[in-house]
Design a protein around this motif. Structure first.
Motif, PDB file in Angstrom:
ATOM      1  N   ASP A  79     -56.070  81.138   9.733  1.00  0.00           N
ATOM      2  CA  ASP A  79     -56.702  80.457   8.611  1.00  0.00           C
ATOM      3  C   ASP A  79     -57.819  81.329   8.026  1.00  0.00           C
ATOM      4  O   ASP A  79     -57.929  81.482   6.809  1.00  0.00           O
ATOM      5  CB  ASP A  79     -57.281  79.140   9.154  1.00  0.00           C
ATOM      6  N   PHE A  80     -58.624  81.908   8.886  1.00  0.00           N
ATOM      7  CA  PHE A  80     -59.703  82.799   8.437  1.00  0.00           C
ATOM      8  C   PHE A  80     -60.171  83.650   9.602  1.00  0.00           C
ATOM      9  O   PHE A  80     -59.863  83.351  10.758  1.00  0.00           O
ATOM     10  CB  PHE A  80     -60.894  81.989   7.886  1.00  0.00           C
ATOM     11  N   VAL A  81     -60.904  84.697   9.258  1.00  0.00           N
ATOM     12  CA  VAL A  81     -61.609  85.478  10.268  1.00  0.00           C
ATOM     13  C   VAL A  81     -63.073  85.495   9.870  1.00  0.00           C
ATOM     14  O   VAL A  81     -63.397  85.659   8.687  1.00  0.00           O
ATOM     15  CB  VAL A  81     -61.050  86.909  10.369  1.00  0.00           C
TER      16      VAL A  81
ATOM     17  N   LEU B 291     -67.636  83.490   1.427  1.00  0.00           N
ATOM     18  CA  LEU B 291     -66.183  83.564   1.613  1.00  0.00           C
ATOM     19  C   LEU B 291     -65.591  84.630   0.695  1.00  0.00           C
ATOM     20  O   LEU B 291     -65.898  84.662  -0.500  1.00  0.00           O
ATOM     21  CB  LEU B 291     -65.553  82.194   1.310  1.00  0.00           C
ATOM     22  N   TRP B 292     -64.744  85.480   1.255  1.00  0.00           N
ATOM     23  CA  TRP B 292     -63.989  86.479   0.491  1.00  0.00           C
ATOM     24  C   TRP B 292     -62.506  86.208   0.713  1.00  0.00           C
ATOM     25  O   TRP B 292     -62.084  85.892   1.825  1.00  0.00           O
ATOM     26  CB  TRP B 292     -64.330  87.894   0.945  1.00  0.00           C
ATOM     27  N   GLU B 293     -61.722  86.395  -0.329  1.00  0.00           N
ATOM     28  CA  GLU B 293     -60.296  86.128  -0.195  1.00  0.00           C
ATOM     29  C   GLU B 293     -59.461  87.233  -0.855  1.00  0.00           C
ATOM     30  O   GLU B 293     -59.868  87.813  -1.860  1.00  0.00           O
ATOM     31  CB  GLU B 293     -59.927  84.794  -0.868  1.00  0.00           C
TER      32      GLU B 293
ATOM     33  N   ILE C 177     -61.837  85.913   4.629  1.00  0.00           N
ATOM     34  CA  ILE C 177     -62.869  86.443   5.526  1.00  0.00           C
ATOM     35  C   ILE C 177     -64.176  85.727   5.235  1.00  0.00           C
ATOM     36  O   ILE C 177     -64.634  85.682   4.087  1.00  0.00           O
ATOM     37  CB  ILE C 177     -63.023  87.966   5.350  1.00  0.00           C
ATOM     38  N   VAL C 178     -64.741  85.157   6.285  1.00  0.00           N
ATOM     39  CA  VAL C 178     -65.982  84.408   6.169  1.00  0.00           C
ATOM     40  C   VAL C 178     -67.112  85.290   6.691  1.00  0.00           C
ATOM     41  O   VAL C 178     -67.001  85.826   7.797  1.00  0.00           O
ATOM     42  CB  VAL C 178     -65.879  83.106   7.008  1.00  0.00           C
ATOM     43  N   LEU C 179     -68.154  85.474   5.870  1.00  0.00           N
ATOM     44  CA  LEU C 179     -69.309  86.265   6.316  1.00  0.00           C
ATOM     45  C   LEU C 179     -70.448  85.301   6.640  1.00  0.00           C
ATOM     46  O   LEU C 179     -70.910  84.573   5.765  1.00  0.00           O
ATOM     47  CB  LEU C 179     -69.736  87.252   5.231  1.00  0.00           C
ATOM     48  N   ASN C 180     -70.874  85.314   7.864  1.00  0.00           N
ATOM     49  CA  ASN C 180     -71.840  84.346   8.346  1.00  0.00           C
ATOM     50  C   ASN C 180     -73.149  85.066   8.675  1.00  0.00           C
ATOM     51  O   ASN C 180     -73.221  85.820   9.645  1.00  0.00           O
ATOM     52  CB  ASN C 180     -71.256  83.658   9.589  1.00  0.00           C
TER      53      ASN C 180
ATOM     54  N   ILE D 182     -62.292  83.171  14.758  1.00  0.00           N
ATOM     55  CA  ILE D 182     -60.961  83.203  14.164  1.00  0.00           C
ATOM     56  C   ILE D 182     -60.495  81.768  13.983  1.00  0.00           C
ATOM     57  O   ILE D 182     -60.540  80.975  14.928  1.00  0.00           O
ATOM     58  CB  ILE D 182     -59.972  83.980  15.056  1.00  0.00           C
ATOM     59  N   GLY D 183     -60.085  81.428  12.770  1.00  0.00           N
ATOM     60  CA  GLY D 183     -59.545  80.101  12.506  1.00  0.00           C
ATOM     61  C   GLY D 183     -58.029  80.134  12.584  1.00  0.00           C
ATOM     62  O   GLY D 183     -57.398  81.017  12.012  1.00  0.00           O
ATOM     63  N   LEU D 184     -57.450  79.191  13.307  1.00  0.00           N
ATOM     64  CA  LEU D 184     -55.996  79.132  13.453  1.00  0.00           C
ATOM     65  C   LEU D 184     -55.483  77.816  12.881  1.00  0.00           C
ATOM     66  O   LEU D 184     -56.147  76.778  13.017  1.00  0.00           O
ATOM     67  CB  LEU D 184     -55.614  79.227  14.934  1.00  0.00           C
ATOM     68  N   ARG D 185     -54.316  77.848  12.268  1.00  0.00           N
ATOM     69  CA  ARG D 185     -53.702  76.613  11.791  1.00  0.00           C
ATOM     70  C   ARG D 185     -52.735  76.084  12.844  1.00  0.00           C
ATOM     71  O   ARG D 185     -51.877  76.829  13.332  1.00  0.00           O
ATOM     72  CB  ARG D 185     -52.945  76.869  10.484  1.00  0.00           C
ATOM     73  N   VAL D 186     -52.922  74.816  13.208  1.00  0.00           N
ATOM     74  CA  VAL D 186     -52.020  74.170  14.174  1.00  0.00           C
ATOM     75  C   VAL D 186     -51.584  72.824  13.625  1.00  0.00           C
ATOM     76  O   VAL D 186     -52.098  72.363  12.598  1.00  0.00           O
ATOM     77  CB  VAL D 186     -52.708  73.952  15.548  1.00  0.00           C
ATOM     78  N   ASP D 187     -50.648  72.179  14.310  1.00  0.00           N
ATOM     79  CA  ASP D 187     -50.187  70.866  13.839  1.00  0.00           C
ATOM     80  C   ASP D 187     -51.164  69.754  14.201  1.00  0.00           C
ATOM     81  O   ASP D 187     -51.305  68.780  13.478  1.00  0.00           O
ATOM     82  CB  ASP D 187     -48.810  70.544  14.448  1.00  0.00           C
ATOM     83  N   ASP D 188     -51.819  69.897  15.358  1.00  0.00           N
ATOM     84  CA  ASP D 188     -52.677  68.816  15.825  1.00  0.00           C
ATOM     85  C   ASP D 188     -53.908  69.422  16.495  1.00  0.00           C
ATOM     86  O   ASP D 188     -53.902  69.749  17.681  1.00  0.00           O
ATOM     87  CB  ASP D 188     -51.876  67.939  16.811  1.00  0.00           C
ATOM     88  N   ALA D 189     -54.968  69.553  15.706  1.00  0.00           N
ATOM     89  CA  ALA D 189     -56.174  70.218  16.206  1.00  0.00           C
ATOM     90  C   ALA D 189     -56.808  69.428  17.348  1.00  0.00           C
ATOM     91  O   ALA D 189     -57.288  70.007  18.335  1.00  0.00           O
ATOM     92  CB  ALA D 189     -57.176  70.410  15.072  1.00  0.00           C
TER      93      ALA D 189
END
Lengths: 589, 589
Positions: A289-291, A323-325, A331-334, A347-354
């Motif tokens: 989903d994002f880094v 946020l950059w895309e 890419i998220v700059l924090n 690291i953001g991951l996409r799943v079916d059931d968080a």
């Protein structure tokens, strides 16, 4: 499931080990005599400490080389045994582990061995002690668990049974299926260890390279299934020693160990079709989903992303986060981290059931990651990996976190990309734990690891991925003496050369690649002067295999992180490993 | 003897490696293609640098998997080869190493392989290049050097010969004697590596565990003898890679490497009965003359020695140095070192000819140790070991250095002792080098090494001694992550219990030994209540084997050093290894 661990798995003194076992949630321990001998605390003190910590002393291993010997030696062994029975009474331990004789046995005579074991068992019975006989893979005469079982049957004493150890059985390639034919009540104890495939003598393999379940090549869920189907209901106990665990913090090792048992029990339950000990099902993630890159001042990362052609997609409405895309690559700059240089933080991951992923992670002992959110903002739910990287799960049930960013301009620069892979790194003391974390918590699959020659030693590289390649993590292990390596993030684009040209026009300086590299490339692949000229001019790296080709380049390192731009053609499955030595040497300068 | 080394033995970048080779005194180098590819310098620059440093480029290894393939693949391989010939012309390298095909070979057909090698050789001849064909131990079809030699004979080209590598021959257990039947002019190159005995697959063994000559188990002097008797007159070249050298300073590794070749050439000359390349003969020392402890303030060591029963034998007449004696055990306390805590700094050895020992050490590349002396004082002559310990030789030709000490009272306290052994320690990056130093410079013999479980990992222990036991050094290797271990000095006495009792009466506190240890001792050895009571009361450790018994105890650690008092009865040959875990745990506290 009752969990247990041998104290010999952990570093430190005995009381320190016991505290670590209790903190990790173990129900019991096996105590090795040498741990007790080196402790200042009396057996009574150890017993009382275990009682306070809620640890059962499942088994005690006080002596070796007892059976299959001449009468005089056996008489002395019985004398030794009586002294050790006394220690066991003081400890409150009721089960004694007896390994098959490796040194002093002179007779390959099952009748004699059985008679001696029977006599030992009778002596033990008078003290209420049971004996678990274990076939060691390098025993003098008894190496196969079926042989040990025949001897135990011959001896025919109710307080004499078997100890089964997955390492001693699977390292010899013995079939574990006949375990099911053993009377489960006579399997007094079960020791579990995994190990990598190696061609090494079995004693060195055992002493230096055992791993926790799920980290090696043994089929432990199937093995455990056989033992449980035999009717064994005792504890699952870990007996794992290797050169890393002997040196690392026992608290971390114990936690890691406990997680491996939870994983194993779940896998065995899934394979065996029973409900007990099951966790929430594994969810291989559907994509990245994002880094997130974190640090105090990330303005140089902003500049880098702009040069590469990313769009600035806005600022977070309540946090110092940008946020950059570039297409699917986010890419998220924090900048909420004071005093830290740029590092790959999440690291953001996409799943079916968080929610289910979080429940599974909790049950398997992973620490939950915390991020504050304001009302109305999407809550980030996830866990922390052994190296400190945070992983977040999003099932997009609610509205997207991207809506919390505003003021940017999406789609302006026009670079289309995807997160190809993320290099998460791991210190030498966390490598195997990181692999187990990725498989048991994140639902990734471990590929075979490889070794790359770097200028300061071999770098062991392990790729963890989903079968479809939507998520790929690379874990690189440098030698203990090498400085920490920067981590990186690879963005896949459609045309790496065009991206490089654009970035160069915008002022980006790439990692310089030696000219000799291109001479070698031409010798290897005969790409022709035009193509080689373009690669050389732009400082691009190239690889090819039977499936397709790979073009890539690296940005300079900013703090502890750099980016790689990759282009995959055809079905090229790799990561340009052949170019890693050039990259590592260039980064060293 | 011409010496050479493969650049792949050393860590760092190519130019750094070349400087290290030159500084160590090598005459030439083998360059591996990957080192050149990762370098920013052009082949012409590398050639010029080598010329300035006085290094011949003996061989270049640019490609693999050439021969025994189908026609189409071979055509592409010839194209690759032409590109590499060009690089060799630019480098000024005239010898190409070709390893037997490990990957792409499809035909186990010597005629085909010979024909392809002949064609490659003809192409090379046009450029003045020679080719050395080497059988790799894990080659697809060609693994035995005799097989490679048959193929070279079949191909029958003057510029096609053999490269012999001791590892590939000895690791497979091949007989090296038939090397003598090969025409020496056709042995184009000789690569040398040692290795420890291991049961490991040969590829991993080769990649991780090679050692320099003299540090492993291969009979390299005999091997080299066969090659020289065949008529080989080319360079002796080292090709050694292991996990340690990949990580350590290339200058130190190159020096260490060069020493191993000098040692090997000498051993081969002695075994073969020829004069060339001989060093001064090895002189196994006759005994330990003294041990020196250095530090800024050693008053606590004075107190310790007094408590143990040593005599204060006086102060040095010109230096801030004191002498303590107990029979034949002499300990020198040197307070000339500002700001350093107590450490084991030097060891004096008695030899027949100190000047010859110094000459041998110099010829083999050991650094001479320096100590200033005033006129009329005995000059201390010796060398520095890889760990910094200084060794001095004394042949008692002149008057004794002991006469330079005065004002003490010898023989007053009455303790009679000898230096039993000295633990010199070694960091993980110097262990093998320390072993080679002790054998090749000090004339000691290496016993088989063993591993002891310590609380922070396995400790590898290596004893180096004279056959008569008059001099014994123990070298202990702790894991890289463990803190540096203190070193120690063991004094042998006639009655350890009496020494302990006296020392205790004088206020010495020993390292406390757990009570559990004595329970275990009684179970193991049935010493009886009286003897166990005495050991327990005095905190003595005990061991026994078929030869005899051993009683010992340890003093507390002062700075970086402690003492051990030992009593040997019968022919007990060991060091109480069974007690080391208890000692290590107790020292950790």
């Amino acid at each position: 499931m009752h969990t247990s661990i041998a104290t010999v798995c952990l570093s430190g003194g005995l009381t320190q080990k016991l505290h670590a076992c209790a903190a990790a949630g173990f129900d019991g321990v096996e105590i090795m005599d040498s741990d007790l001998t080196a402790a200042y605390e009396s057996p009574e003190e150890i017993r009382a400490l275990c009682a306070r910590l809620g640890l059962r002393i499942e088994m005690f291993q006080p002596m070796r080389d007892v059976e299959g010997v001449d009468a005089e030696t056996f008489a002395d062994n019985l004398r030794r045994a009586e002294a050790k029975f006394e220690v066991m009474e003081r400890l409150g331990a009721e089960l004694l582990l007896l390994c098959s004789n490796v040194a002093t046995a002179t007779a390959d005579d099952d009748e004699l061995v059985a008679a001696q074991l029977a006599e030992l068992a009778d002596r033990a019975a008078a003290r209420g002690i049971r004996i678990a006989y274990e076939a060691l893979a390098w025993g003098r005469f008894v190496r196969d668990y079926r042989h040990a079982w025949r001897i135990v049957q011959l001896a025919d004493r109710p307080n004499l049974g078997l100890c089964l150890d997955s390492f001693h059985i699977l390292s010899l390639g013995l079939d574990p299926a006949p375990i099911e034919e053993i009377d489960g009540d006579r399997i007094f104890f079960l020791q579990l260890a995994d190990a990598p495939e190696m061609e090494l003598d079995v004693l060195s393999w055992s002493r230096h390279h055992r791993l926790f379940p799920g980290e090696g090549s043994f089929e432990l869920p199937a093995f455990l299934g056989h033992v449980l189907r035999a009717g064994y209901r005792g504890p699952l106990s870990l007996e794992v020693f290797n050169d890393v665990f002997r040196q690392t913090d026992p608290v971390a090792t114990a936690r890691h160990a406990h997680r491996s048992l939870r994983w194993l029990a779940d896998r065995a339950a899934v394979a065996g079709g029973w409900e007990q000990d099951r966790l929430e099902p594994l969810q291989p993630p559907r994509g990245v989903d994002f880094v997130e890159i974190a640090g105090e001042d990330l303005s140089d990362v902003d500049r880098l992303l702009q040069q590469l052609g990313f769009d600035f997609a806005g600022e977070h409405r309540s946090k110092r986060v940008r946020l950059w895309e570039a297409g699917e690559a986010r890419i998220v700059l924090n900048e909420q981290h004071r005093g830290s240089e740029a590092r790959l933080a999440g690291i953001g991951l996409r799943v079916d059931d968080a929610a289910a992923a979080v429940r599974r992670a909790g049950a398997i002992g992973a620490s939950e990651a915390f991020r504050w959110t304001l009302e109305g903002e999407q809550r980030l739910r996830g866990v922390e990996a052994p190296d400190g990287t945070q992983f977040f799960w999003d099932d997009r049930a609610g509205r997207s976190w991207r809506d919390e960013f505003g003021g940017g301009e999406r789609g302006a620069a026009g670079l289309r990309g995807w997160i190809d892979h993320v290099n998460v790194g791991a210190g030498w003391e966390h490598f195997d734990e990181a692999v187990l974390f990725a498989t048991s918590v994140l639902g990734l699959t471990a590929e075979t690891s490889s070794e790359l020659p770097g200028p300061q030693g071999l770098v062991r590289s392990q790729v963890l991925r989903t079968p479809d390649g939507a998520v790929r993590l690379a874990c690189n292990l440098a030698p203990p003496s090498a400085p920490e390596m920067p981590r990186h993030l690879a963005i896949r684009v459609e045309d790496a050369a065009a991206t490089a040209r654009l970035a160069r026009a915008r002022g980006l300086e790439f990692l310089p690649i030696p000219s000799n590299y291109y001479d070698d490339l031409e010798a290897r692949f005969a790409l022709g002067p035009e193509r080689i000229g373009e690669l050389r001019e732009l400082g691009l790296l190239y690889d090819r295999d039977a499936h397709g080709s790979f073009v890539h380049f690296y940005t300079p390192t900013l703090g502890g992180v750099f980016l790689e731009i990759v282009e995959r053609r055809g079905g090229y499955p790799g990561y340009g490993a052949a170019n890693a030595p050039v990259r590592l040497a260039a980064q060293r300068g």
